[in-house]
Design a protein around this motif. Structure first.
Motif, PDB file in Angstrom:
ATOM      1  N   LYS A 156      64.445  42.529  58.489  1.00 31.42           N
ATOM      2  CA  LYS A 156      65.726  42.233  57.827  1.00 31.42           C
ATOM      3  C   LYS A 156      66.824  42.628  58.787  1.00 31.42           C
ATOM      4  CE  LYS A 156      64.922  43.665  53.092  1.00 31.42           C
ATOM      5  NZ  LYS A 156      65.369  44.585  52.134  1.00 31.42           N
ATOM      6  N   LEU A 158      70.051  44.012  58.811  1.00 32.09           N
ATOM      7  CA  LEU A 158      70.820  44.728  57.813  1.00 32.09           C
ATOM      8  C   LEU A 158      72.205  45.035  58.343  1.00 32.09           C
ATOM      9  CD1 LEU A 158      68.144  47.342  56.755  1.00 32.09           C
ATOM     10  CD2 LEU A 158      68.675  45.234  55.593  1.00 32.09           C
ATOM     11  N   ASP A 159      73.073  45.158  57.427  1.00 33.63           N
ATOM     12  CA  ASP A 159      74.391  45.591  57.842  1.00 33.63           C
ATOM     13  C   ASP A 159      74.399  47.122  57.886  1.00 33.63           C
ATOM     14  OD1 ASP A 159      74.354  46.275  55.240  1.00 33.63           O
ATOM     15  OD2 ASP A 159      76.112  45.141  54.636  1.00 33.63           O
ATOM     16  N   GLN A 161      75.779  49.472  56.056  1.00 27.75           N
ATOM     17  CA  GLN A 161      75.565  50.176  54.783  1.00 27.75           C
ATOM     18  C   GLN A 161      74.096  50.147  54.394  1.00 27.75           C
ATOM     19  OE1 GLN A 161      78.080  48.360  51.863  1.00 27.75           O
ATOM     20  NE2 GLN A 161      79.621  49.981  52.055  1.00 27.75           N
ATOM     21  N   GLN A 162      73.478  49.072  54.533  1.00 32.08           N
ATOM     22  CA  GLN A 162      72.074  48.956  54.168  1.00 32.08           C
ATOM     23  C   GLN A 162      71.204  49.829  55.095  1.00 32.08           C
ATOM     24  OE1 GLN A 162      71.427  44.733  54.329  1.00 32.08           O
ATOM     25  NE2 GLN A 162      71.816  44.465  52.142  1.00 32.08           N
ATOM     26  N   GLN A 163      71.594  49.878  56.374  1.00 33.87           N
ATOM     27  CA  GLN A 163      70.839  50.718  57.310  1.00 33.87           C
ATOM     28  C   GLN A 163      70.963  52.190  56.917  1.00 33.87           C
ATOM     29  OE1 GLN A 163      72.156  49.897  61.273  1.00 33.87           O
ATOM     30  NE2 GLN A 163      70.667  48.253  61.556  1.00 33.87           N
ATOM     31  N   LYS A 165      71.507  53.424  53.898  1.00 37.75           N
ATOM     32  CA  LYS A 165      70.711  53.618  52.682  1.00 37.75           C
ATOM     33  C   LYS A 165      69.234  53.704  53.034  1.00 37.75           C
ATOM     34  CE  LYS A 165      73.539  51.531  49.110  1.00 37.75           C
ATOM     35  NZ  LYS A 165      73.632  50.478  48.125  1.00 37.75           N
ATOM     36  N   LEU A 166      68.811  52.836  53.928  1.00 34.85           N
ATOM     37  CA  LEU A 166      67.415  52.836  54.350  1.00 34.85           C
ATOM     38  C   LEU A 166      67.053  54.149  55.041  1.00 34.85           C
ATOM     39  CD1 LEU A 166      64.904  51.077  54.450  1.00 34.85           C
ATOM     40  CD2 LEU A 166      65.701  50.181  56.629  1.00 34.85           C
TER      41      LEU A 166
END
Length: 178
Positions: A156, A158-159, A161-163, A165-166
């Motif tokens: 994926k 990811l942007d 923010q997603q990174q 969170k991950l």
């Protein structure tokens, strides 16, 4: 003091000697001497011999008793000396046993201390080894999780923010597994 027997009144002393029967007196003297010689030969000799033997026996018994007394005193002295030697030996044996037991007790204590120290070293080494194994296992898990994370990231795009969170999820996962 000699006393003279006086003649009865009215008689003179010359008359007294005249009235003695010389034959009877000589016969009595002869019988007395004969009896004395017979007694001397047959009675006094054996009687004196028995008395001398008895005296010798008593002297020998006294000498034997004295020898026995001296022997008993000597034996008593020897027994007392032997008893003192036995007491000294017993004291020596007890002292040696006491010293030996103290040495053995000290050796046992030293051995126990050494065994305790050895056990501590083994336990520390075991703890250290297990700690290293746990760290190694954690590294392996972190590595595999990093690979999984990288795989997911690659899969994926990811942007930012997603990174984040991950990564937070990943760190929570790693924190729960420790």
């Amino acid at each position: 003091m000699l006393k003279y027997i006086s003649a009865p009144e009215g008689t003179e002393s010359a008359g007294f000697l005249a009235s003695v029967e010389w034959g009877t007196m000589l016969y009595s003297l002869f019988i007395f001497i004969l009896l004395f010689l017979l007694l001397r030969k047959f009675a006094f000799g054996p009687l004196m011999k028995v008395m001398e033997e008895r005296q010798e026996k008593i002297s020998a018994d006294i000498a034997t008793a004295e020898e026995n007394r001296l022997e008993a005193q000597r034996l008593l002295s020897e027994q007392e000396a032997a008893l003192e030697a036995a007491r000294a030996d017993a004291k020596q044996i007890l002292d040696n046993a006491r010293a030996t037991s103290e040495k053995q007790a000290e050796q046992i204590i030293q051995t126990a201390k050494q065994e305790i120290e050895q056990s501590k070293k083994v336990a520390r080494a075991e703890i250290e080894r297990e700690k290293e194994q746990a760290v190694e296992a954690l590294r392996a898990q972190v590595g595999s999780l990093s690979v999984m994370l990288a795989t997911k990231v690659i899969e994926k795009e990811l942007d930012a923010q997603q990174q984040e969170k991950l990564i937070e999820n990943y760190l929570k996962e790693v924190g729960n597994k420790q």
